[in-house]
Design an enzyme around this catalytic site. Structure first.
Site, PDB file in Angstrom:
ATOM      1  N   LYS A 197       0.850  -1.203   0.000  1.00 32.74           N
ATOM      2  CA  LYS A 197       0.000   0.000   0.000  1.00 32.74           C
ATOM      3  C   LYS A 197       0.882   1.248   0.000  1.00 32.74           C
ATOM      4  CE  LYS A 197      -1.830   2.574   3.174  1.00 32.74           C
ATOM      5  NZ  LYS A 197      -1.743   3.897   2.522  1.00 32.74           N
ATOM      6  N   GLU A 271      10.589   0.853   9.913  1.00 30.11           N
ATOM      7  CA  GLU A 271      11.595   1.903   9.687  1.00 30.11           C
ATOM      8  C   GLU A 271      10.872   3.225   9.928  1.00 30.11           C
ATOM      9  OE1 GLU A 271      13.334   4.847   8.104  1.00 30.11           O
ATOM     10  OE2 GLU A 271      13.280   3.807   6.171  1.00 30.11           O
ATOM     11  N   CYS A 305      13.621  10.415   6.315  1.00 28.30           N
ATOM     12  CA  CYS A 305      13.687  10.045   7.740  1.00 28.30           C
ATOM     13  C   CYS A 305      15.121  10.174   8.256  1.00 28.30           C
ATOM     14  CB  CYS A 305      13.143   8.662   8.004  1.00 28.30           C
ATOM     15  SG  CYS A 305      12.845   7.700   6.566  1.00 28.30           S
ATOM     16  N   GLU A 402      11.066  15.339  15.170  1.00 29.30           N
ATOM     17  CA  GLU A 402      11.227  15.241  13.721  1.00 29.30           C
ATOM     18  C   GLU A 402      10.300  16.237  13.024  1.00 29.30           C
ATOM     19  OE1 GLU A 402       9.850  11.668  11.649  1.00 29.30           O
ATOM     20  OE2 GLU A 402      11.739  11.690  10.548  1.00 29.30           O
TER      21      GLU A 402
HETATM   22  P1  ADP Z   1       3.942  10.136   7.457  1.00 24.76           P
HETATM   23  O1  ADP Z   1       3.886  10.921   8.735  1.00 24.76           O
HETATM   24  O2  ADP Z   1       5.273   9.937   6.883  1.00 24.76           O
HETATM   25  O3  ADP Z   1       2.830  10.452   6.506  1.00 24.76           O
HETATM   26  P2  ADP Z   1       2.490   7.878   8.315  1.00 24.76           P
HETATM   27  O4  ADP Z   1       3.068   6.959   9.299  1.00 24.76           O
HETATM   28  O5  ADP Z   1       1.301   8.684   8.666  1.00 24.76           O
HETATM   29  O6  ADP Z   1       3.724   8.704   7.856  1.00 24.76           O
HETATM   30  O7  ADP Z   1       2.151   7.115   6.973  1.00 24.76           O
HETATM   31  C1  ADP Z   1       2.963   6.126   6.402  1.00 24.76           C
HETATM   32  C2  ADP Z   1       2.086   5.068   5.789  1.00 24.76           C
HETATM   33  O8  ADP Z   1       1.325   4.449   6.830  1.00 24.76           O
HETATM   34  C3  ADP Z   1       1.067   5.593   4.788  1.00 24.76           C
HETATM   35  O9  ADP Z   1       0.973   4.661   3.723  1.00 24.76           O
HETATM   36  C4  ADP Z   1      -0.216   5.644   5.604  1.00 24.76           C
HETATM   37  O10 ADP Z   1      -1.382   5.530   4.820  1.00 24.76           O
HETATM   38  C5  ADP Z   1      -0.051   4.422   6.492  1.00 24.76           C
HETATM   39  N1  ADP Z   1      -0.825   4.444   7.745  1.00 24.76           N
HETATM   40  C6  ADP Z   1      -1.316   5.516   8.425  1.00 24.76           C
HETATM   41  N2  ADP Z   1      -1.972   5.122   9.548  1.00 24.76           N
HETATM   42  C7  ADP Z   1      -1.898   3.768   9.585  1.00 24.76           C
HETATM   43  C8  ADP Z   1      -2.348   2.748  10.502  1.00 24.76           C
HETATM   44  N3  ADP Z   1      -3.007   3.060  11.597  1.00 24.76           N
HETATM   45  N4  ADP Z   1      -2.062   1.466  10.223  1.00 24.76           N
HETATM   46  C9  ADP Z   1      -1.360   1.137   9.117  1.00 24.76           C
HETATM   47  N5  ADP Z   1      -0.900   2.027   8.215  1.00 24.76           N
HETATM   48  C10 ADP Z   1      -1.158   3.332   8.430  1.00 24.76           C
END
Ligand code: ADP
Length: 492
Positions: A197, A271, A305, A402
């Site tokens: 995804k 990561e 990151c 961050e």
């Molecule tokens: P960033 O702050 O870099 O956007 P996120 O951690 O919010 O990072 O998002 C990274 C990925 O994790 C995206 O593909 C997002 O859709 C997905 N994501 C966000 N929330 C969840 C969750 N609760 N469980 C699994 N994946 C998630």
């Protein structure tokens, strides 16, 4: 003296501004008006019947719309991956798997231009980076792991490496195609099948990769690519048919994932965030170090990151380095990501721009001194001038948290021990950089800095053969190199 310095800056700045626009043509990038989910080798309409728009952050123009996968869609994708695993992929010889992976690598190279343009359009990063870094490095990851597919007995001597099964892979928006490559290539090489995804703001190159996978005749179901936001990611994490989660993203979501899989047999590599320290000693080649720091924090708008977002400069060269950084900032061109002259592209989303601006305000409120380049910003889209802060205290939030943007917090130090302590005084531990002429100092620091990667006299260097990953709140598990294979096998 001061005025001649100012003139130099102005000259450099003006000449930068005088470059004629050199935009990459969009004509070779074919983007469909709508994308469905890539499940079982076909693009299928989502059960959810829902779609959401994806834009260019540099113009706010809508580029396409993509499916919003719900739990039923995730279930379909995981079942397709399971079937492909059981019936076909796990039984295939390593040499055959390798042939398929090589094919993907070659097709990425063939379509490199199109992928780079779409990456810059959808993500906002300068075309020079997507063309010269993201896309070739993504192809290199597939080439590298294709090479391992039939050599697992050499990777793990005297052990038998068995695949884990179905991997659920969730990636962020900062390196959309490259992160997909980091995840998919080692999984396939070791005989796993995947459901990937991409992030909700940058789905397009992953969907282009789905087209490549289809054209490369990869057996249906071996790679499934589904789009959606956090809820889709959560459904994937919680699906009982998943054997392994590979996640790159925020520490906050990493913790949610870790909680969600606690007590299950699912394996995970996470990561997460970072707050990398770049350390400049007074014996370092200062111009090179300044270039390295600029690359470390302003590369990809600081959406990295492992961005070198903290800078520690030895006291005797502090003023000199800060002045060099300010001068260099003035020469940086902020603007159209598709223009080959652009150094700093668009911030990936309005939300991220708000976060960055929030931290800039926090920095000022905390008493740090801000310096921003005087670059003119385009009127539409999401933009941030390259920014640095001096007069920063170790406890300031801009030095601890961050920001994920082009914002550098600079502090001085006197001794090796002091800077080691300061650099390690962070909840994160993903990467760091050391700039010095002395090999002995490099060795001293590399053994004491608590970060997964320590770069010496360079920064942000990536290679498929090198493992990458963090300590502490930066996550666990390694990607890249032999270590990256380990994360997708059980050894018996
Ligand atoms: P960033 O702050 O870099 O956007 P996120 O951690 O919010 O990072 O998002 C990274 C990925 O994790 C995206 O593909 C997002 O859709 C997905 N994501 C966000 N929330 C969840 C969750 N609760 N469980 C699994 N994946 C998630």
């Amino acid at each position: 003296m001061a005025s001649s310095k100012n003139n130099t800056i102005k000259l450099k700045f003006d000449s930068a501004r005088k470059y004629a626009p050199a935009p990459e043509s969009r004509s070779s990038a074919k983007i469909n008006a709508r994308y469905d989910l890539f499940i079982n080798g076909k693009f299928e309409k989502p059960v959810s019947k829902k779609y959401f728009g994806t834009i260019s952050p540099s113009s706010e123009e809508k580029l396409s719309e993509v499916a919003d996968a719900n739990a039923a869609d995730v279930d379909k994708a995981v079942k397709a991956a399971r079937q492909a695993y059981d019936r076909y992929w796990k039984k295939l010889s390593g040499a055959e798997r390798g042939k398929y992976i090589y094919r993907i690598a070659r097709m990425i190279q063939e379509r490199a231009r199109e992928l780079a343009i779409i990456e810059s359009l959808n993500g906002g990063k300068p075309i020079r980076e997507s063309r010269d870094f993201d896309v070739p490095t993504a192809a290199n990851h597939f080439f590298y792991y294709a090479g391992w597919a039939d050599k697992l007995e050499y990777a793990f001597p005297n052990r038998q490496a068995q695949p884990l099964g179905v991997a659920g892979q969730i990636i962020p928006w900062n390196f959309p195609l490259l992160m997909a490559a980091w995840k998919i290539a080692p999984a396939l090489a070791t005989g796993n099948t995947v459901v990937l995804k991409p992030a909700e703001t940058t789905p397009l190159t992953a969907l282009k990769l789905a087209e490549i996978i289809q054209e490369a005749d990869i057996p249906p179901g071996v790679v499934n690519i589904i789009t959606g936001a956090g809820a889709t990611g959560a459904a994937l994490v919680n699906h009982p048919g998943i054997d392994k989660i590979a996640f790159t993203g925020s520490t906050q979501v990493g913790k949610i994932i870790q909680n969600a899989i606690a007590g299950t047999s699912k394996k995970a590599t996470l990561e997460l965030g970072g707050k990398a320290a770049n350390i400049i000693f007074d014996d370092a080649p200062l111009d090179q170090a300044v270039e390295g720091v600029i690359n470390g924090i302003f590369f990809n708008q600081g959406h990295v990151c492992c961005a070198g977002s903290r800078l520690y400069v030895q006291e005797s060269v502090f003023k000199q380095v800060v002045q060099k950084l300010k001068d260099r900032l003035e020469t940086m061109i902020v603007g159209d990501p598709l223009d080959k002259n652009t150094d700093i592209g668009a911030i990936n989303s309005k939300e991220q721009l708000n976060t960055i601006n929030k931290y800039i305000k926090i920095g000022i409120k905390e008493g740090a001194e801000m310096y921003q380049s005087s670059a003119e910003l385009p009127h539409k889209g999401f933009w941030c001038r390259p920014t640095l802060f001096t007069n920063v205290a170790q406890s300031n939030r801009i030095a601890q948290e961050e920001i994920f943007g082009p914002v550098l917090a600079i502090q001085s130090f006197r001794t090796d021990d002091e800077v080691i302590e300061k650099a390690n005084n962070s909840p994160y531990g993903l990467s760091s950089g050391v700039w010095t002429d002395k090999g002995s100092k490099i060795f001293n620091l590399t053994t004491k800095l608590r970060s997964g990667v320590v770069w010496a006299n360079t920064f942000n260097k990536f290679d498929p053969t090198s493992p990458f990953g963090g300590y502490k709140e930066s996550g666990y598990g390694r990607e890249g190199g032999l270590h990256g294979l380990n994360a997708y096998v059980k050894l018996i």
